[in-house]
Structures are given as C-alpha cells and as structure tokens.
Write an enzyme that holds these catalytic residues in place. Structure first.
Site, PDB file in Angstrom:
ATOM      1  N   TRP A 106      59.897  30.535 -20.524  1.00 31.68           N
ATOM      2  CA  TRP A 106      60.771  31.495 -19.530  1.00 31.68           C
ATOM      3  C   TRP A 106      62.531  31.187 -20.107  1.00 31.68           C
ATOM      4  CZ3 TRP A 106      59.423  35.205 -16.654  1.00 31.68           C
ATOM      5  CH2 TRP A 106      58.622  35.678 -15.986  1.00 31.68           C
ATOM      6  N   ASP A 176      68.200  28.522 -15.194  1.00 32.78           N
ATOM      7  CA  ASP A 176      67.089  29.231 -14.416  1.00 32.78           C
ATOM      8  C   ASP A 176      66.690  28.232 -13.250  1.00 32.78           C
ATOM      9  OD1 ASP A 176      65.175  31.185 -13.138  1.00 32.78           O
ATOM     10  OD2 ASP A 176      64.819  31.894 -15.262  1.00 32.78           O
ATOM     11  N   LYS A 200      58.986  31.699  -5.183  1.00 32.17           N
ATOM     12  CA  LYS A 200      58.599  29.486  -5.526  1.00 32.17           C
ATOM     13  C   LYS A 200      59.333  29.132  -4.374  1.00 32.17           C
ATOM     14  CE  LYS A 200      58.297  31.524  -9.970  1.00 32.17           C
ATOM     15  NZ  LYS A 200      59.190  32.643 -11.483  1.00 32.17           N
TER      16      LYS A 200
HETATM   17  C1  LIG Z   1      58.539  33.112 -11.897  1.00 27.96           C
HETATM   18  C2  LIG Z   1      59.967  33.170 -12.935  1.00 27.96           C
HETATM   19  C3  LIG Z   1      60.608  33.797 -13.365  1.00 27.96           C
HETATM   20  C4  LIG Z   1      60.584  35.359 -13.353  1.00 27.96           C
HETATM   21  O1  LIG Z   1      61.476  35.535 -12.021  1.00 27.96           O
HETATM   22  P1  LIG Z   1      61.165  37.227 -11.660  1.00 27.96           P
HETATM   23  O2  LIG Z   1      62.268  36.733  -9.795  1.00 27.96           O
HETATM   24  O3  LIG Z   1      59.821  38.008 -11.386  1.00 27.96           O
HETATM   25  O4  LIG Z   1      62.049  37.881 -11.957  1.00 27.96           O
HETATM   26  C5  LIG Z   1      61.738  33.377 -14.373  1.00 27.96           C
HETATM   27  N1  LIG Z   1      62.583  32.128 -14.628  1.00 27.96           N
HETATM   28  C6  LIG Z   1      61.606  31.069 -14.125  1.00 27.96           C
HETATM   29  C7  LIG Z   1      61.717  30.137 -14.567  1.00 27.96           C
HETATM   30  C8  LIG Z   1      60.535  30.921 -13.309  1.00 27.96           C
HETATM   31  O5  LIG Z   1      59.617  30.183 -12.753  1.00 27.96           O
END
Ligand SMILES: *Cc1c(COP(=O)(O)O)cnc(C)c1O
Length: 365
Positions: A106, A176, A200
């Site tokens: 990521w 993030d 999540k």
């Molecule tokens: C799942 C995830 C993403 C992508 O998220 P979206 O909402 O599908 O754009 C980005 N960063 C991390 C750390 C993730 O776990």
C-alpha cells in the site's frame, strides 16, 4: 441463518448487533417514515445522523478541536492523490517534494499515485528486508524541502505494523490508517492528516474518513477538482454533493458499538489478545505454520502465515471453509494465508481458527 467467521481483509466483518440494528431500522428510520437511504442528505434527520457519527468518532479518538473530520468518497485510493493535491500547497507557490516511507504494497500504491503530482523522495524503506520490518526512525532521512511525510501504519497485505508513531518535527505526518484505525487509542495531535477507507475497521465500503489539521487547509492546487479540496469539503460538512448516506449511517452505528464495548483502550486489549493467540499458534507449530514478519512489527489486524508444505494450501482453505472459517487466502501478490481480525471479528472466531489450525496440523503430521 448461519453466519461464518469472515477473515476477509476488506470489506471485513461488521458487528452482528450493528447489522441487526440496521436491519431493524431499514424500512423506517426513527419516525422519518422512510429509510435512511431514501431521505435527503440535507434533511434534519440525516444531519443528526451525520453529526452524531462525527461526534462519536471525535470522542473515540479524542480528536482535538483544531482538526476537521471529513466523510468523503473514493476510498483510501483517492486520498493517495488528494494528499499531494492539498498538501503540496500548490495555490501558494507550493513545494515540489513529498517524503514517503515504503513498507510494502500500500505504501507503493500511494507513492506511485503521488508521483503524478510531486517529486517523491523515499525517506525510508524496508525493501532490504523484503518488507518484514519497519524502518527505525533513526534511518529516516527527510528531504530538506519536503511538504509532508507519508507512511502506512499497517500494511494490510504484508501483515506489517508500526507499533510506534514517527516524530517528524514540524513536517506534517500523513498516515494511511485504512486497516488499523480504531484498533487502539491514538494521539491524533501527532498527525497532519489521517485517512482511512471505511470497509476494514469503520463500516461499509463507500465512505472514507479524513482527519485533517486546520492549518493545512486552504492550499489546494488551483487545478484540483473542487470535490478534492479538503477546505471546501470541511466548509460544506462533507456535503458539497450527495453524501454516501447509508455507509455514513452504518459507520455511526459502529462508533456507537465501539463506545459500548468500552472504547479504544478496551479494543486494544482485545485486539492484542486475539492477535497473540494466533501468533502463539503459528510460533508453536514447529514450523508447520510460519509468519515471516519481525515479531516487533507484527500486525494485530492482518496475520499472515504460510504452510511449510504449500501443497496443503488448498486443502487447508477447503477444510477451513467447511468449518465456517472463510476468506483466509493470502493476497495474490504474496500467497499463503492471511487472517484479518479487525474489531468486529469476535474473539470466538479467533479461538475457532486456532482450534482448526491445531487440528489440521495434527491430521497432516
Ligand atoms: C484497503 C486499503 C487501501 C485501499 O482502500 P480503498 O478504500 O479500496 O481505496 C489503501 N490502503 C490500505 C492500507 C488498505 O488496507
């Protein structure tokens, strides 16, 4: 009806009581005579839902008053672009360089997107350990003219987590937190921007939470779409256009549920215990199962492991499925297994997985 234990990395499980409440309120929300999905995002009824959700999130994370909380769309992935568009300060002449820390899948996605807007400087990386460690703060080398530092506190695919918060001095720290937000208490004041896709650890897919310090607003690049402007979104209460009302509402129910559980200090204890049980099972298997991450940097949310005999992978997954333990297949880029155990995964689900893994090991020996 029989619900399974769903170890999916995202969308992940939601608390069953939240789903039950959403079901009970689905046809008519609180005397509105209509479903929450059918009322105006600008109605008194929805504004109360939106405000309640924000207030509960503020309380859970103890978000200081000088931070705005936004409920946006586009997922964490859109934030990969919105962060540079807002923080390079393009409107004010701006900076060109942004620092990124690369700890895996990521991080790399965020870097690739940021490269469209910024001169990305890699301040630290753990590629030399094949992303099994996080780079210690002492190895970070920030660019002298950087606009911000971006990192990924939990790498959802690798199963690698920072258990400390970097100190970047006056340079805004951007995180993030898609797969770790709300899993433990957080000192928000150490961050310039925190963002997280909801699916999540927050709620259903479709809404993205952004927490941004006020002094970082108002510098968005002139050519950025207005929907991408944190300040404009903040001024309109995240309602420049139709908001993702249902996802926002269910996220609000999750925040209420977290408060009922006792808040994030309690969630942290439960999450440590859940992850501890799984890692103990893996470590105690005499190499039958193996986790490749440096024990100091193991994720509490996404537990990755391989089987010493990969020819057993498909049998493992089939038998697990039969036992009501689903979505354990690792990401296609790394293989093996991954158990995502976000807040909504009950401890009984982890116990059931551990029991299954012990029995599977015995049968295969
Ligand atoms: C799942 C995830 C993403 C992508 O998220 P979206 O909402 O599908 O754009 C980005 N960063 C991390 C750390 C993730 O776990």
């Amino acid at each position: 009806m029989s619900r399974v234990y769903n170890f999916s990395a995202g969308p992940g499980m939601l608390p069953e009581v939240v789903l039950e409440r959403a079901r009970d309120e689905l046809l008519e929300w609180d005397g509105a005579g209509a479903s929450v999905m059918e009322i105006s995002h600008r109605s008194k009824d929805f504004l109360a839902i939106a405000e309640g959700a924000e207030n509960n999130l503020r309380e859970l994370l103890a978000i200081p008053d000088n931070y705005k909380v936004l409920f946006l769309q586009g997922g964490a992935t859109l934030q990969f672009a919105m962060v540079p568009l807002n923080l390079l300060g393009g409107k004010l002449g701006g900076k060109k360089v942004a620092d990124y820390v690369n700890t895996g899948h990521w991080s790399k996605k965020a870097i690739t997107e940021a490269e469209r807007f910024a001169d990305v400087h890699i301040a630290a990386a753990s590629d030399d350990s094949d992303f099994t460690t996080v780079p210690p703060q002492s190895s970070w080398q920030l660019h002298t003219d950087t606009a911000y530092v971006h990192f990924t506190p939990n790498e959802t695919i690798g199963g690698l987590e920072f258990h400390w918060t970097p100190d970047t001095g006056d340079v805004p720290l951007v995180a993030d937190m898609s797969s770790t937000i709300l899993s433990r208490p957080l000192d928000v004041s150490k961050f310039g921007v925190i963002y997280a896709g909801a699916q999540k650890n927050i709620g259903p897919a479709g809404v993205t939470v952004v927490i941004v310090r006020e002094d970082l607003l108002g510098k968005t690049s002139d050519n950025a779409p207005s929907l991408f402007d944190y300040q404009k979104q903040a001024e309109s209460g995240s309602m420049m256009n139709t908001a993702p009302t249902f996802a926002w509402y269910v996220s609000g129910l999750v925040f209420e549920w977290l408060k009922e559980q006792g808040g994030l200090a309690v969630m942290e204890q439960v999450n440590e215990r859940k992850a501890g049980k799984l890692y103990a099972c893996i470590d105690g298997s005499d190499g039958f199962y193996k986790n490749h991450i440096d024990p100091k940097c193991r994720s509490r949310m996404n537990i990755t492991f391989t089987l010493a005999r990969p020819e057993l992978d498909s049998v493992f997954l089939e038998r697990a499925q039969e036992a009501g333990l689903v979505a354990l297949k690792g990401h296609r880029s790394v293989g093996g297994m991954r158990a995502s155990i976000y807040n909504a995964m009950p401890e009984q689900g982890v116990d059931a997985l551990v029991e299954f893994m012990l029995a599977f090991h015995q049968r295969c020996d």
